[in-house]
Design a protein around this motif. Structure first.
Motif: not given
Length: 547
Positions: A303-313, A325-336
């Motif tokens: 559910v984070v693919w849209g951060h590749h399209l921030f400047v695509s309109g 959602l992209t910030f959220a994926v940092g949480v489980p990564t930081a846990i590791k």
């Protein structure tokens, strides 16, 4: 204290190892032994790593000066496209799951093989056919779309887009078959007593990766098939001249390719979990948190693919949601990352080559992860999008993360796979060269991107020359480190000391077999009685021995 297996293998060296149990080239070509297939995958992905690495050095050499040196603009486009496509689709995605995963998964589960051995062989040959298609594309008219095949350019360029995309399409089937095999193997082939809370963390990582492979890869296959249909039949799907929508291609492509980033990095996380805990002689800190964070990353990745399209309109609301959602994926990564550092704290750390690569990973991947935060921020991404900042971030995650973990894992399990020990001093020098070369190459590119240097340009303003030259020199150091690593590992096959069955004192099941293992892995089915990380030397509580 509970131990990982009931007893050590009672018949050491009674049977020949998997390497010599059957002889002749044909015994390798038609093998269904997961260990032999793992080695065949390893040889294949290392070959493509070499090819893509040479292309990278050619790129960096061209960029040493601001003007055209020895490549035309068209040739430069083809070289960076092939570097990206080969590196992503033929090396990084299959590297850990197909090579180390195939070799280790059944051993770690206490199984004799994967659930579907013949399907495993088929997936290797499907991968080989995909590689042939990509090689044909290179040798015919090349490919110059970038590894992402963005429309509308990919529907109009005269290069071998159909051949190359057909190759990636076929490679997707290999990925799906391998993922399916691993999911069933983890569910159905675990040794008696091994419940979900007793699985090694590498198995958790491979399992999470396999789920993504099965669910996400079909989207890429359909997207590339639509691209092939548009080019060959002239149907307007993505080409705006024919009533299509080029941004739709980006949505389809990144819906697969962002989960694919986690297909690449999750197995690396699994390797680091094994390396850190074994070489610090201490029970892993936060076992359940690390295991479940792998699953969480697999879920959020969709559910984070849209951060590749921030400047695509895309709409502002969509941008805000994808940013969150992209910030959220940092949480489980930081846990590791926190769990790995906490495991090291108070441990009896063995500073060998594999451990060095684990430490290097903690730095390089953390830099890669943290630099994703500015790119997740809508306003900052407008400036940084399609600059060298993105190139550096991507390489810190993919090379500093996946490749460093892959090489570390190769050193960790090399004695088990080959039955030979490598030279530790040579290994540490190799790690040092890789670490220094990598950081000099890509840390510089963050500053280049911040100052506005666009990616994929073969000529640039003179103001950027010094940093480009530093980056190129770093790439030579990195290449030297990787070449040195290849040399001493190959040298160990002939001249290395014979490896004991458990040189690191680990307690997971693969270390309870002889080195290298026999064809069917275990003489008797192992029975599991405790955690895979119950080391006798150190108390399980975090930091029990700190002063």
């Amino acid at each position: 204290m509970s131990t990982a297996v009931q007893s050590q293998d009672p018949h050491p060296a009674v049977e020949p190892s998997y390497l010599v149990s059957k002889r002749g080239l044909m015994s390798w070509l038609v093998t269904v032994d997961h260990k032999r297939l793992g080695l065949m995958y390893l040889a294949s992905v290392m070959f493509f790593f070499l090819i893509a690495g040479i292309l990278a050095i050619v790129l960096r050499t061209e960029l040493f000066t601001p003007d055209q040196d020895f490549m035309s603009a068209q040739t430069y486009n083809q070289v960076f496209t092939l570097h990206g496509a080969i590196m992503v689709f033929l090396f990084i995605i299959p590297s850990v799951p197909a090579a180390l995963g195939n070799f280790l998964l059944p051993l770690m589960l206490g199984a004799k093989d994967v659930a579907f051995p013949r399907l495993n062989l088929l997936s290797f040959y499907v991968y080989s056919v995909a590689a042939v298609f990509l090689i044909v594309a290179i040798l015919t008219s090349g490919l110059d779309t970038g590894w992402t095949f963005y429309t509308p350019y990919s529907t109009s360029t005269g290069t071998a887009v159909i051949t190359a995309t057909a190759g990636v399409f076929i490679a997707g089937f290999s990925s799906i078959l391998t993922g399916l095999n691993f999911v069933v193997t983890v569910h159905k082939m675990r040794a008696p007593g091994m419940n979900w809370n007793r699985m090694p963390l590498f198995v958790w990582a491979i399992y999470s990766t396999a789920v993504i492979q099965v669910l996400a890869t079909p989207v890429l296959a359909i997207t590339l098939l639509l691209l092939i249909v548009e080019r060959s039949l002239g149907i307007g799907i993505f080409d705006p001249a024919m009533g299509g929508d080029p941004v739709l291609f980006q949505h389809f492509f990144w819906f697969y390719s962002h989960p694919a980033v986690y297909i690449m990095i999750l197995p690396g996380f699994g390797i680091i979990s094994e390396i850190i805990t074994v070489h610090s002689r201490k029970h892993i800190f936060g076992y359940k948190a690390i295991a479940l964070s792998s699953v969480a990353i697999a879920v959020i990745s969709f559910v984070v693919w849209g951060h590749h399209l921030f400047v695509s309109g895309q709409s502002e609301l969509a941008g805000v949601l994808f940013s969150f959602l992209t910030f959220a994926v940092g949480v489980p990564t930081a846990i590791k990352v926190f769990s790995w550092v906490a495991t090291l704290y108070g441990g009896s750390i063995q500073y060998n080559t594999a451990c060095w690569y684990g430490m290097a990973f903690l730095w390089t991947f953390t830099v890669g992860g943290l630099t994703g935060l500015p790119l997740s921020t809508l306003a900052i991404d407008v400036h940084l999008h399609d600059t060298y900042f993105v190139v550096a971030h991507f390489h810190y995650v993919m090379v500093g993360g996946t490749v460093v973990a892959f090489i570390g894992g190769l050193h960790h399990w090399w004695p088990k796979m080959t039955g030979r020990m490598f030279n530790e001093t040579a290994g540490k020098w190799g790690c040092l060269l890789v670490f220094v070369g990598f950081n000099v190459t890509f840390m510089t590119q963050f500053f280049l991107g911040h100052q506005g240097m666009p990616r994929r340009y073969y000529a640039y303003l003179p103001e950027y020359q010094v940093m480009h030259q530093v980056s190129t020199i770093g790439s030579y150091i990195l290449a030297l480190g990787l070449l040195w690593t290849l040399i001493y590992l190959l040298h160990s096959l002939w001249k290395g000391d014979k490896a004991p069955s458990n040189p690191w004192g680990a307690v997971t099941l693969e270390w309870q077999t002889q080195s290298p293992p026999i064809e069917h892995n275990f003489h008797e089915t192992p029975h599991i009685h405790g955690s895979p990380y119950d080391f006798p030397e150190i108390d399980k509580s975090a930091g029990a021995l700190h002063h």
